[in-house]
Design a protein around this motif. Structure first.
Motif, PDB file in Angstrom:
ATOM      1  N   ILE A  92     -98.215  15.016 -47.820  1.00  0.00           N
ATOM      2  CA  ILE A  92     -99.076  15.112 -49.015  1.00  0.00           C
ATOM      3  C   ILE A  92    -100.340  15.916 -48.676  1.00  0.00           C
ATOM      4  CG2 ILE A  92    -100.413  13.776 -50.677  1.00  0.00           C
ATOM      5  CD1 ILE A  92     -98.355  11.463 -50.146  1.00  0.00           C
ATOM      6  N   GLU A  93    -100.839  15.701 -47.469  1.00  0.00           N
ATOM      7  CA  GLU A  93    -102.094  16.330 -47.043  1.00  0.00           C
ATOM      8  C   GLU A  93    -101.928  17.841 -46.794  1.00  0.00           C
ATOM      9  OE1 GLU A  93    -103.682  14.312 -43.637  1.00  0.00           O
ATOM     10  OE2 GLU A  93    -105.359  15.713 -43.507  1.00  0.00           O
ATOM     11  N   GLU A 142    -112.107  14.403 -47.585  1.00  0.00           N
ATOM     12  CA  GLU A 142    -111.656  14.390 -48.985  1.00  0.00           C
ATOM     13  C   GLU A 142    -110.132  14.315 -49.048  1.00  0.00           C
ATOM     14  OE1 GLU A 142    -113.140  17.609 -51.432  1.00  0.00           O
ATOM     15  OE2 GLU A 142    -111.736  17.030 -53.036  1.00  0.00           O
ATOM     16  N   ARG A 143    -109.482  15.025 -48.118  1.00  0.00           N
ATOM     17  CA  ARG A 143    -108.011  15.003 -48.063  1.00  0.00           C
ATOM     18  C   ARG A 143    -107.521  13.579 -47.864  1.00  0.00           C
ATOM     19  NH1 ARG A 143    -107.822  19.757 -44.032  1.00  0.00           N
ATOM     20  NH2 ARG A 143    -106.920  18.253 -42.596  1.00  0.00           N
ATOM     21  N   VAL A 191    -105.290  11.394 -50.427  1.00  0.00           N
ATOM     22  CA  VAL A 191    -103.962  10.930 -50.003  1.00  0.00           C
ATOM     23  C   VAL A 191    -103.862   9.429 -50.213  1.00  0.00           C
ATOM     24  CG1 VAL A 191    -102.497  10.534 -47.980  1.00  0.00           C
ATOM     25  CG2 VAL A 191    -103.500  12.787 -48.348  1.00  0.00           C
ATOM     26  N   ARG A 192    -104.906   8.718 -49.807  1.00  0.00           N
ATOM     27  CA  ARG A 192    -104.896   7.260 -49.927  1.00  0.00           C
ATOM     28  C   ARG A 192    -104.731   6.846 -51.393  1.00  0.00           C
ATOM     29  NH1 ARG A 192    -107.884   3.491 -51.331  1.00  0.00           N
ATOM     30  NH2 ARG A 192    -109.594   4.857 -51.950  1.00  0.00           N
ATOM     31  N   LYS A 193    -105.472   7.541 -52.240  1.00  0.00           N
ATOM     32  CA  LYS A 193    -105.439   7.188 -53.666  1.00  0.00           C
ATOM     33  C   LYS A 193    -104.070   7.497 -54.275  1.00  0.00           C
ATOM     34  CE  LYS A 193    -107.887   7.794 -57.997  1.00  0.00           C
ATOM     35  NZ  LYS A 193    -106.632   7.909 -58.723  1.00  0.00           N
ATOM     36  N   ILE A 194    -103.549   8.681 -53.959  1.00  0.00           N
ATOM     37  CA  ILE A 194    -102.297   9.074 -54.624  1.00  0.00           C
ATOM     38  C   ILE A 194    -101.109   8.269 -54.102  1.00  0.00           C
ATOM     39  CG2 ILE A 194    -101.428  11.005 -53.204  1.00  0.00           C
ATOM     40  CD1 ILE A 194    -101.353  12.402 -56.155  1.00  0.00           C
ATOM     41  N   LEU A 195    -101.193   7.853 -52.824  1.00  0.00           N
ATOM     42  CA  LEU A 195    -100.133   6.976 -52.304  1.00  0.00           C
ATOM     43  C   LEU A 195    -100.105   5.676 -53.102  1.00  0.00           C
ATOM     44  CD1 LEU A 195    -100.258   7.409 -48.418  1.00  0.00           C
ATOM     45  CD2 LEU A 195     -98.294   7.824 -49.889  1.00  0.00           C
ATOM     46  N   MET A 219     -98.578  16.675 -56.874  1.00  0.00           N
ATOM     47  CA  MET A 219     -99.710  16.430 -57.752  1.00  0.00           C
ATOM     48  C   MET A 219    -101.060  16.410 -57.048  1.00  0.00           C
ATOM     49  SD  MET A 219     -98.070  13.636 -60.295  1.00  0.00           S
ATOM     50  CE  MET A 219     -98.245  12.421 -59.055  1.00  0.00           C
ATOM     51  N   VAL A 220    -101.035  16.213 -55.741  1.00  0.00           N
ATOM     52  CA  VAL A 220    -102.302  15.926 -55.051  1.00  0.00           C
ATOM     53  C   VAL A 220    -103.282  17.101 -55.093  1.00  0.00           C
ATOM     54  CG1 VAL A 220    -101.658  16.671 -52.709  1.00  0.00           C
ATOM     55  CG2 VAL A 220    -103.210  14.736 -53.026  1.00  0.00           C
TER      56      VAL A 220
END
Lengths: 404, 238
Positions: free
Chosen positions: B111-112, B124-125, B129-133, B163-164
Motif C-alpha cells: 500500500i505504501e 504521512e505514509r 496506511v494505518r488508516k486505510i488498512l 485508493m491510498v
C-alpha cells in the motif's frame, strides 16, 4: 523500500542466487589470488634481479649506460654519498668499478669482467656475502684477493687457494696486470654473470685500473620496489655533479623490465576469461529472472513505477548479489594471499626464471589485487545485466497482464 | 469533443485492434463514452466483448489503435513514458482481477509503495496506511506477506493500494471474480462506501450480478461496441 525489494528478490530464488553468487565469488576470488600471486612472483624475480645484483638505482656518468667506458666515472663518490645519506628512503648503497679484462689460472684463460666493490657495503646492499658457495669473501684493501663466479671457476678449473692473473687496460693508458689469490666462489643465480665475474676489493680494483678514488657506479637500494622511480628522481635532483645521473632499474635493465611487462600481459588475458565467466553466469541468471518476472514488472509499471526505476531495481539486485559475493571473495582471496605472502610456496628443485633460480615464491598482499578484480567483476556483472534490465524496464504492462 | 468540468473520462471513437501475425482481431470498435465524477459504473458484457481492453486503454496501460481518451481533460492516450507513468500514478488506481500484489512486499508495504513513488513523507505514509488498512478491515495484518493472506484479504490490500494515493478514478477489472460471494459483497460495500464518502469514481468490468446490483450505471459492451448504457441511479453531479 526499493532496496528492501531488491534484497527480498535476491533471497526469493535462493538456489539461483547462490549459483550466481558462486560464479561471481569464484571469478573474483580467483582473480584476487592470481593477481596477488603474479605480483608477488614478479616482484620476487625483480627483487632477486635488482636487490641481489644490480641494485634498484644506479648512479653513473650520464652516457655510461649506453656506451660504458673505463673513463666515464663518478669522480667524487664521497660527495654522492653525502647526498644519499640525506635521502631517508635510501636503504643502502655501494660503489663499484667495472672493467673488462682477461683472466688466467694455470693453463686456462677467459674474458671476464672485473667488479671492484666494498665487501661490507655490498653485503648490506646486494647481499653479496650470501652468494659465496665455496671459500670466503676477499679480505680488506691490499689483500689482492678475488672471488670468482661458479661458472668461471668451472671454465678456469680454479677454486679457493688458486692464483688468478688479470690483464687489462688501466685508466692512464698503461697495461695493467696483477696476480690475485682466489678466496671464494660465488653463485648469483645468473649463469651469464657467474661465467664472467671476478670480484675484487674496491681499492685493489681502483689501484689495478689506476682510477684513484673514482668509481663507475654507485648501486642504491630502497625498501620498496614501488618507490624506486620517486627515489631515483630525488637523488637525481640532488646530485652534485651535472654529468651524473640516477638511473632506475627499469632503465638500466630495460630488456628485463620489458620481459616482465610482457609476462604481466598474461594477467589481462586471465581477467578477460574471468569477465566472460562472470558475464555469462550473471547474464544467464538475470535473463531467466527477468523473463520469469515479466508480470511483476508489468504490475510495477501499472501502478506507476517509471521504466528507469524498474531498470534500477534489476541492477540493484545484481549489485547486492555481486557485493555479497565480492565480500566473501575478499575474505577468502585476501586470506589466501596473506598466507602465501607469509609462507610462500617452496620449490623442492628450485624454479629457474631468466637464468635465476628461486627456492620460494611468495604472493603479495596489495590494494591492486583487490581493486582490479572488484572493478572488473562488478563492471562485467552490471554491464551484462543492463540488457535484461532495460528489457524489464520496457515491459508492456497491459500485454504482460493479458498474457500471464 | 467538448469536455465538461464534471466529465472525468471521455473517450472518442476508441478502437483497438490486436494483431497476431497477419490476422487483425478487433477488440474495441469505436467506443464513445463519458464517465462523470463520483460515478459507480459497471462495464458488463460477455468474455471477449472488450471490457478489459477498454479499461486498459482508459488507464493508459494500453494505447488505442484509433481514437482518443481524456482523463480530467488531459489527453491520456497521447501521453508517453514518464509523463504517462506519473499521471497514472497520481490520478488512477487500478484493481486487477488476480490481486496482483508485489510478492516481496508485505500488505502495508504494497500500500505504501505508490505513496513512496509520489514522494509522500514517511510519517504521512505510515499514517495513511494505518488508516486505510482499518477502512478495508485489515487491522493488524499489515505485516503479512501476500502468500499469508487469503484471496479476499489480498484483494482488500489491492483496493487499499489503489485508493491510498487518493486518485480521482478507480478502475477495477473483475475485482470479485476470484472471491466467494460473501467476501465479494463485503469488498463491494467497502468500495461503495468510499465512493460515497470520498467522491472517488469507480469503473468496474464485471460479470458479477452483485456488482451490477450495486452500480449506478451499467454499460453493456458487445463485440467491442457499447450495446446499452443504462443509468440506474441519478448521480448528483450528472
Amino acid at each position: 523500500m526499493v532496496l528492501r525489494m531488491a534484497f527480498r528478490n535476491v533471497l526469493r530464488q535462493k538456489r539461483r542466487s547462490v549459483l550466481t553468487g558462486l560464479t561471481i565469488f569464484g571469478g573474483f576470488t580467483l582473480a584476487v589470488i592470481f593477481i596477488g600471486w603474479a605480483d608477488g612472483s614478479y616482484n620476487n624475480i625483480i627483487d632477486e634481479f635488482t636487490r641481489n645484483r644490480l641494485g634498484h638505482i644506479q648512479i653513473q656518468e650520464k652516457t655510461y649506460f649506453d656506451r660504458p667506458s673505463l673513463y666515464k666515472t663518478v669522480d667524487d663518490p664521497k660527495a654522492v654519498s653525502g647526498v644519499l645519506k640525506g635521502i631517508p628512503e635510501v636503504e643502502s648503497w655501494s660503489p663499484r668499478v667495472v672493467s673488462a679484462a682477461l683472466a688466467a689460472s694455470g693453463d686456462k684463460s677467459a674474458g671476464i669482467q672485473i667488479i671492484g666493490l666494498d665487501p661490507e657495503r655490498e653485503a648490506e646492499t646486494t647481499r653479496f656475502d650470501r652468494k659465496i658457495v665455496r671459500g670466503r669473501l676477499m679480505a680488506g684493501p691490499g689483500s689482492k684477493e678475488a672471488v670468482i663466479g661458479r661458472g668461471l671457476a668451472d671454465i678456469l678449473k680454479a677454486g679457493p687457494g688458486d692464483d688468478l692473473a688479470l690483464l687489462t687496460q688501466a685508466a692512464d693508458g698503461s697495461i695493467a696486470e696483477d696476480l690475485f689469490r682466489i678466496t671464494g666462489v660465488l653463485s648469483t643465480g645468473d649463469d651469464m654473470s657467474d661465467r664472467t665475474s671476478v670480484h675484487l676489493n674496491l681499492k685493489d680494483a681502483q689501484n689495478l685500473l689506476v682510477l684513484g678514488d673514482r668509481v663507475h657506479q654507485i648501486v642504491v637500494t630502497v625498501p620498496a620496489l614501488g618507490r624506486v622511480p620517486a627515489v631515483a628522481r630525488a637523488i637525481d635532483r640532488d646530485l652534485p655533479d651535472p654529468s651524473l645521473r640516477a638511473v632506475p632499474w627499469q632503465d638500466f635493465a630495460r630488456s628485463f623490465y620489458e620481459a616482465m611487462q610482457a609476462d604481466k600481459a598474461g594477467l589481462w588475458v586471465m581477467l578477460v576469461v574471468i569477465v566472460v565467466i562472470v558475464g555469462v553466469g550473471v547474464l544467464n541468471t538475470v535473463l531467466m529472472s527477468v523473463l520469469e518476472r515479466r508480470r511483476e514488472y508489468g504490475l510495477l509499471k501499472a501502478v506507476g513505477t517509471k521504466p528507469r526505476h524498474v531498470v534500477r531495481l534489476v541492477l540493484l539486485e545484481v549489485l547486492i548479489l555481486s557485493l555479497t559475493a565480492v565480500f566473501v571473495g575478499s575474505l577468502v582471496g585476501l586470506g589466501v594471499n596473506a598466507f602465501l605472502a607469509e609462507h610462500g610456496i617452496k620449490f623442492a628443485e628450485g624454479l629457474t626464471y631468466g637464468g635465476m633460480e628461486f627456492g620460494t615464491m611468495r604472493s603479495e598482499l596489495n590494494a591492486r589485487s583487490f581493486a582490479i578484480p572488484l572493478v572488473t567483476v562488478l563492471a562485467s556483472a552490471l554491464l551484462v545485466s543492463l540488457v535484461p534490465a532495460l528489457r524489464a524496464g520496457k515491459t508492456d504492462p497491459a500485454r504482460t497482464m493479458r498474457l500471464h | 469533443m467538448t469536455n465538461h468540468a464534471s466529465d472525468l473520462i471521455v473517450t472518442e471513437n476508441l478502437r483497438k485492434d490486436y494483431r497476431e501475425d497477419d490476422i487483425v482481431v478487433p477488440a474495441v470498435r469505436g467506443v464513445d463514452l463519458v464517465i462523470k465524477e463520483r460515478e459507480f459504473t459497471a462495464l458488463v458484457g460477455p468474455s471477449g466483448s472488450g471490457k478489459t481492453t477498454l479499461l486498459n486503454i482508459i488507464s493508459g496501460l494500453d494505447s488505442p489503435t484509433e481514437g482518443r481518451v481524456w482523463l480530467k481533460g488531459k489527453p491520456i492516450s497521447e501521453m508517453k513514458g514518464a509523463e504517462l507513468s506519473d499521471f497514472r500514478r497520481d490520478h488512477i488506481g487500478f484493481v486487477f482481477q488476480a490481486y496482483n500484489l508485489i510478492p516481496v512486499l508485505s500488505a502495508e508495504e504494497n500500500i505504501e509503495y505508490i505513496m513512496m513513488l509520489q514522494g509522500v513523507p514517511k510519517n504521512e505514509r505510515r499514517e495513511r496506511v494505518r488508516k486505510i488498512l482499518g477502512d478495508v478491515g485489515l487491522q493488524g495484518m499489515g505485516r503479512r506477506m501476500p502468500p499469508k493472506l487469503s484471496g479476499g484479504q489480498q484483494q482488500r490490500v489491492a483496493i487499499a493500494r489503489a485508493m491510498v494515493s487518493r486518485p480521482g478514478l478507480i478502475l477495477a477489472d473483475e475485482p470479485t471474480a476470484n472471491l466467494d460471494s460473501e467476501t465479494g459483497a463485503a469488498l463491494l460495500d467497502i468500495m461503495r462506501e468510499l465512493n460515497e464518502k470520498t467522491g472517488m469514481t469507480f469503473l468496474f468490468s464485471t460479470h458479477d450480478r452483485m456488482v451490477m446490483d450495486r452500480a449506478d450505471r451499467i454499460i453493456t459492451l458487445k463485440d467491442g461496441r457499447v450495446a446499452r448504457d443504462e443509468i440506474r441511479a441519478e448521480n448528483p453531479i450528472r
